[in-house]
Motif scaffolding. Structure first.
Motif, PDB file in Angstrom:
ATOM      1  N   ALA A 124       0.721  -0.774   0.397  1.00  0.00           N
ATOM      2  CA  ALA A 124       0.132  -0.500   0.107  1.00  0.00           C
ATOM      3  C   ALA A 124       0.983   1.350   0.033  1.00  0.00           C
ATOM      4  O   ALA A 124       0.210   2.982  -0.584  1.00  0.00           O
ATOM      5  N   THR A 125       1.521   1.181   0.996  1.00  0.00           N
ATOM      6  CA  THR A 125       2.474   2.571   0.810  1.00  0.00           C
ATOM      7  C   THR A 125       3.528   2.526  -0.276  1.00  0.00           C
ATOM      8  O   THR A 125       3.690   3.869  -1.036  1.00  0.00           O
ATOM      9  N   ARG A 126       4.149   1.420  -1.246  1.00  0.00           N
ATOM     10  CA  ARG A 126       4.765   1.436  -2.688  1.00  0.00           C
ATOM     11  C   ARG A 126       3.601   2.148  -3.710  1.00  0.00           C
ATOM     12  O   ARG A 126       3.675   3.293  -4.501  1.00  0.00           O
ATOM     13  N   LYS A 127       2.063   1.961  -4.022  1.00  0.00           N
ATOM     14  CA  LYS A 127       1.185   2.389  -4.450  1.00  0.00           C
ATOM     15  C   LYS A 127       0.641   3.814  -4.005  1.00  0.00           C
ATOM     16  O   LYS A 127       0.451   4.468  -5.194  1.00  0.00           O
ATOM     17  N   LEU A 128       1.123   4.519  -2.529  1.00  0.00           N
ATOM     18  CA  LEU A 128       0.489   5.983  -2.792  1.00  0.00           C
ATOM     19  C   LEU A 128       1.579   6.634  -2.700  1.00  0.00           C
ATOM     20  O   LEU A 128       1.526   7.723  -3.462  1.00  0.00           O
ATOM     21  N   SER A 129       2.981   5.766  -2.746  1.00  0.00           N
ATOM     22  CA  SER A 129       4.240   6.345  -2.627  1.00  0.00           C
ATOM     23  C   SER A 129       4.154   7.277  -4.602  1.00  0.00           C
ATOM     24  O   SER A 129       4.881   8.187  -4.898  1.00  0.00           O
ATOM     25  N   ALA A 130       3.936   5.963  -5.097  1.00  0.00           N
ATOM     26  CA  ALA A 130       4.047   6.408  -6.683  1.00  0.00           C
ATOM     27  C   ALA A 130       3.071   7.601  -7.002  1.00  0.00           C
ATOM     28  O   ALA A 130       2.763   8.536  -8.003  1.00  0.00           O
ATOM     29  N   ALA A 142       6.311   4.677   5.299  1.00  0.00           N
ATOM     30  CA  ALA A 142       6.148   5.979   4.504  1.00  0.00           C
ATOM     31  C   ALA A 142       6.483   7.108   5.152  1.00  0.00           C
ATOM     32  O   ALA A 142       5.887   8.242   4.218  1.00  0.00           O
ATOM     33  N   ILE A 143       7.375   7.043   6.094  1.00  0.00           N
ATOM     34  CA  ILE A 143       7.764   8.608   6.650  1.00  0.00           C
ATOM     35  C   ILE A 143       8.836   8.429   4.942  1.00  0.00           C
ATOM     36  O   ILE A 143       8.938  10.103   4.958  1.00  0.00           O
ATOM     37  N   GLY A 144       9.628   7.731   5.152  1.00  0.00           N
ATOM     38  CA  GLY A 144      10.487   8.207   3.358  1.00  0.00           C
ATOM     39  C   GLY A 144      10.060   9.150   2.475  1.00  0.00           C
ATOM     40  O   GLY A 144       9.611   9.453   1.601  1.00  0.00           O
ATOM     41  N   ALA A 145       8.717   8.127   2.130  1.00  0.00           N
ATOM     42  CA  ALA A 145       7.794   9.258   1.194  1.00  0.00           C
ATOM     43  C   ALA A 145       7.230  10.222   1.678  1.00  0.00           C
ATOM     44  O   ALA A 145       7.599  11.151   0.884  1.00  0.00           O
ATOM     45  N   ASP A 155      15.153  10.669  15.511  1.00  0.00           N
ATOM     46  CA  ASP A 155      16.152  11.200  15.345  1.00  0.00           C
ATOM     47  C   ASP A 155      16.810  10.238  14.084  1.00  0.00           C
ATOM     48  O   ASP A 155      16.768   8.895  13.864  1.00  0.00           O
ATOM     49  N   GLY A 156      17.713  11.410  13.307  1.00  0.00           N
ATOM     50  CA  GLY A 156      18.158  10.727  11.902  1.00  0.00           C
ATOM     51  C   GLY A 156      17.363  10.155  10.827  1.00  0.00           C
ATOM     52  O   GLY A 156      17.902   9.685   9.640  1.00  0.00           O
ATOM     53  N   ASP A 157      16.308  10.382  10.875  1.00  0.00           N
ATOM     54  CA  ASP A 157      15.421   9.564   9.921  1.00  0.00           C
ATOM     55  C   ASP A 157      14.941  11.455   8.465  1.00  0.00           C
ATOM     56  O   ASP A 157      14.377  10.991   7.744  1.00  0.00           O
ATOM     57  N   GLY A 158      15.423  12.653   9.229  1.00  0.00           N
ATOM     58  CA  GLY A 158      15.564  13.464   8.326  1.00  0.00           C
ATOM     59  C   GLY A 158      13.867  14.449   8.695  1.00  0.00           C
ATOM     60  O   GLY A 158      13.804  15.070   8.067  1.00  0.00           O
ATOM     61  N   VAL A 159      13.489  13.827   9.552  1.00  0.00           N
ATOM     62  CA  VAL A 159      11.845  13.920   9.974  1.00  0.00           C
ATOM     63  C   VAL A 159      12.499  15.919  10.553  1.00  0.00           C
ATOM     64  O   VAL A 159      11.129  16.705  10.394  1.00  0.00           O
ATOM     65  N   THR A 160      12.881  15.840  11.814  1.00  0.00           N
ATOM     66  CA  THR A 160      13.235  16.865  12.111  1.00  0.00           C
ATOM     67  C   THR A 160      13.716  17.987  11.352  1.00  0.00           C
ATOM     68  O   THR A 160      13.920  19.176  11.623  1.00  0.00           O
ATOM     69  N   ASP A 161      14.180  17.664  10.580  1.00  0.00           N
ATOM     70  CA  ASP A 161      15.088  19.234   9.972  1.00  0.00           C
ATOM     71  C   ASP A 161      14.014  19.408   9.123  1.00  0.00           C
ATOM     72  O   ASP A 161      13.989  20.761   8.562  1.00  0.00           O
ATOM     73  N   ALA A 162      13.464  18.420   8.556  1.00  0.00           N
ATOM     74  CA  ALA A 162      12.153  19.222   7.185  1.00  0.00           C
ATOM     75  C   ALA A 162      11.187  19.180   7.842  1.00  0.00           C
ATOM     76  O   ALA A 162      10.978  20.366   7.408  1.00  0.00           O
ATOM     77  N   MET A 163      10.917  19.128   9.400  1.00  0.00           N
ATOM     78  CA  MET A 163      10.129  20.157   9.815  1.00  0.00           C
ATOM     79  C   MET A 163      10.395  21.337  10.500  1.00  0.00           C
ATOM     80  O   MET A 163       9.811  22.583  10.260  1.00  0.00           O
ATOM     81  N   LEU A 164      11.293  21.530  11.088  1.00  0.00           N
ATOM     82  CA  LEU A 164      12.345  22.815  11.391  1.00  0.00           C
ATOM     83  C   LEU A 164      12.176  23.882  10.344  1.00  0.00           C
ATOM     84  O   LEU A 164      12.204  24.941  10.426  1.00  0.00           O
ATOM     85  N   SER A 165      13.022  22.794   8.857  1.00  0.00           N
ATOM     86  CA  SER A 165      13.130  24.132   7.702  1.00  0.00           C
ATOM     87  C   SER A 165      11.296  24.242   7.415  1.00  0.00           C
ATOM     88  O   SER A 165      11.202  26.113   6.404  1.00  0.00           O
ATOM     89  N   ALA A 166      10.689  23.864   7.489  1.00  0.00           N
ATOM     90  CA  ALA A 166       9.062  24.713   7.796  1.00  0.00           C
ATOM     91  C   ALA A 166       8.762  25.912   7.894  1.00  0.00           C
ATOM     92  O   ALA A 166       7.358  26.347   7.901  1.00  0.00           O
ATOM     93  N   VAL A 167       8.898  25.590   9.144  1.00  0.00           N
ATOM     94  CA  VAL A 167       8.878  27.084   9.790  1.00  0.00           C
ATOM     95  C   VAL A 167       9.241  28.179   9.241  1.00  0.00           C
ATOM     96  O   VAL A 167       8.467  29.136   9.561  1.00  0.00           O
TER      97      VAL A 167
END
Length: 361
Positions: A13-19, A44-47, A73-85
Motif C-alpha cells: 500500500a505504501t508503494r502504491k501511495l508513494s507512486a 511511509a516517512i521516507g515517502a 532522530d536521524g530519519d530527516g523528519v526533524t530537519d524537514a519540520m524545522l525547515s518548514a518553519v
C-alpha cells in the motif's frame, strides 16, 4: 492474516501511495499524503519526506502534519519540520510550528524565531500555542518577548526593554490597527531605543496609531543621540535598536522628535493634533528645542543660533503658530504652551503670524 502478511500488505500500500506522490494533480498527491500519514508502515516517512518541498502548499502542509506524530532522530523528519518553519506559505508555517514544539531545544529556538520575526500573526499565535502545549515557562528568556507580544501582553513585553524591540517592530506593522496601537504603546514605554520605530508610526494610516506614537514621543526623546561637543563631527548616532538611516542631521533627539511631529499639527483628526501639540509642548518645556544638550543635561551652544534651534524656528514654530486658531481648545492651549517654552526661537514665526492678522477682525 499472519503478522508478516499484514506487513507485506502495508508495504504494498505504501508503494502504491508513494507512486501517487508524483501525480501532476495536487489533489491526488494530497490524498496520497493523507493516506500515508494514516499508515503504520515506517517506510511511509521516507515517502512523505519527498514531498515536503512540493510545489503545492496544501501538500506540504499535509506532509508536515502527517510527520508530526512520527518524529525519530536521524530519519530527516526533524530537519524537514524545522525547515518548514521558514516556508513561504503561512499555512505551512502554522503546521510547522505546531509540529516542532516536541523537538526539544531546537524546536523551542525555532518557535522563538517565529514569534519574533514571522510576518503572519496566525503563525505567531500558533507558535505561542505550541509553547503552551510543550509546557514552556515564561522566565524572561530570549523567547519571552515574542511570546508576550503574540499574547498581546504589551506591558509585560515592554518590561523586557530592548529585548522586545524586534517582536514589537513586527507587531507595529500588523494589519490590525488595535495591535499596532498596543505595539506602539509598548514601544513608547521602552523609550529612547524605540525612537526610530515610533517616528515611523507617526505616518501610520490609523489615527489611533498616529496619536499613540505622538503621545510616546516625549519619552522616546529624553536623551540626546550623543554628547554634544564643539569639536565633535556633526550627524547623529542612532539609539540602540534603531537603524538611524533616516534620522535628521541634528544632535538632539528632542529636535528630531519635534521635526517629525510638526507636520501632524495639520492632521485631519483632532485627537492626533491634540496628542502632537501636547507632545511638542512637553519636549519644548524641557528646553530641548532651544539648544542641544550634553550627556550631563547641560545646554551647549555650538553655533549662533544653534542648529537645532534654527530648524525648530523654521519648521516647528510656524506649525505651532498655525494651530493657535485650531477649533480644538486643547490644541490651542498646548500650542501656546509650546510657543511660550520656545521663547526667542518663536519670536520671528509669531511676528509673521501676527502680521497676517487683520486688525479690523
Amino acid at each position: 492474516m499472519p503478522l508478516f502478511g499484514v506487513r507485506s500488505e502495508g508495504r504494498r500500500a505504501t508503494r502504491k501511495l508513494s507512486a501517487r506522490l508524483a501525480a501532476p494533480d495536487p489533489a491526488v498527491r494530497l490524498a496520497a499524503v493523507e493516506a500515508l500519514g494514516a499508515t503504520d508502515d515506517p517506510a511511509a516517512i521516507g515517502a512523505l519526506l519527498t514531498v515536503v518541498g512540493d510545489a503545492d502548499p496544501t501538500v506540504r502542509r499535509a506532509a508536515i502534519t502527517a510527520m508530526a506524530t512520527a518524529v525519530a532522530d536521524g530519519d530527516g523528519v526533524t530537519d524537514a519540520m524545522l525547515s518548514a518553519v521558514d516556508d513561504d506559505d503561512p499555512a505551512v508555517r502554522v503546521a510547522a510550528v505546531a509540529a516542532v514544539a516536541g523537538l526539544g531545544a531546537r524546536g523551542i529556538a525555532a518557535l522563538g524565531r517565529a514569534l519574533c520575526a514571522d510576518p503572519s500573526p496566525a503563525v505567531r499565535v500558533a507558535a505561542a500555542d505550541a509553547l503552551d502545549r510543550a509546557g514552556w515557562v515564561d522566565d524572561g528568556d530570549d523567547v519571552a518577548a515574542g511570546y508576550r507580544v503574540a499574547r498581546r501582553d504589551w506591558a509585560a513585553a515592554a518590561a523586557l526593554g530592548v529585548e522586545a524591540l524586534p517582536a514589537l517592530t513586527v507587531a507595529a506593522a500588523e494589519h490590525d490597527a488595535a495591535v499596532r496601537v498596543g505595539a506602539v504603546t509598548a514601544l513608547g514605554a521602552i523609550g529612547v531605543p524605540a525612537f526610530e520605530q515610533l517616528r515611523a508610526a507617526l505616518t501610520d494610516g490609523s489615527r489611533r496609531v498616529r496619536a499613540a506614537a505622538a503621545a510616546a514621543m516625549p519619552a522616546a526623546s529624553q536623551t540626546p543621540l550623543k554628547p554634544v561637543d564643539a569639536d565633535a563631527p556633526t550627524g547623529p548616532t542612532p539609539p540602540a535598536g534603531a537603524s538611524g538611516a533616516d534620522l535628521p542631521a541634528v544632535t538632539d533627539l528632542g529636535v528630531a522628535a519635534a521635526l517629525a511631529l510638526a507636520p501632524l499639527l495639520a492632521d485631519e483628526d483632532p485627537a492626533v493634533r491634540r496628542a502632537v501639540a501636547a507632545a511638542v509642548e512637553t519636549i519644548a518645556a524641557r528646553g530641548d528645542l532651544t539648544c542641544p544638550r550634553s550627556a550631563a543635561d547641560t545646554p551647549i551652544v555650538t553655533t549662533d543660533p544653534p542648529t537645532g534651534a534654527a530648524q525648530v524656528g523654521a519648521e516647528v514654530a510656524p506649525a505651532l503658530c498655525a494651530v493657535l486658531a485650531d477649533p480644538d481648545p486643547q490644541v490651542r492651549s498646548a500650542a501656546a504652551g509650546a510657543l511660550t517654552a520656545l521663547g526667542a526661537t518663536a519670536v520671528d514665526p509669531l511676528s509673521v503670524a501676527l502680521a497676517d492678522v487683520d486688525p479690523l477682525v
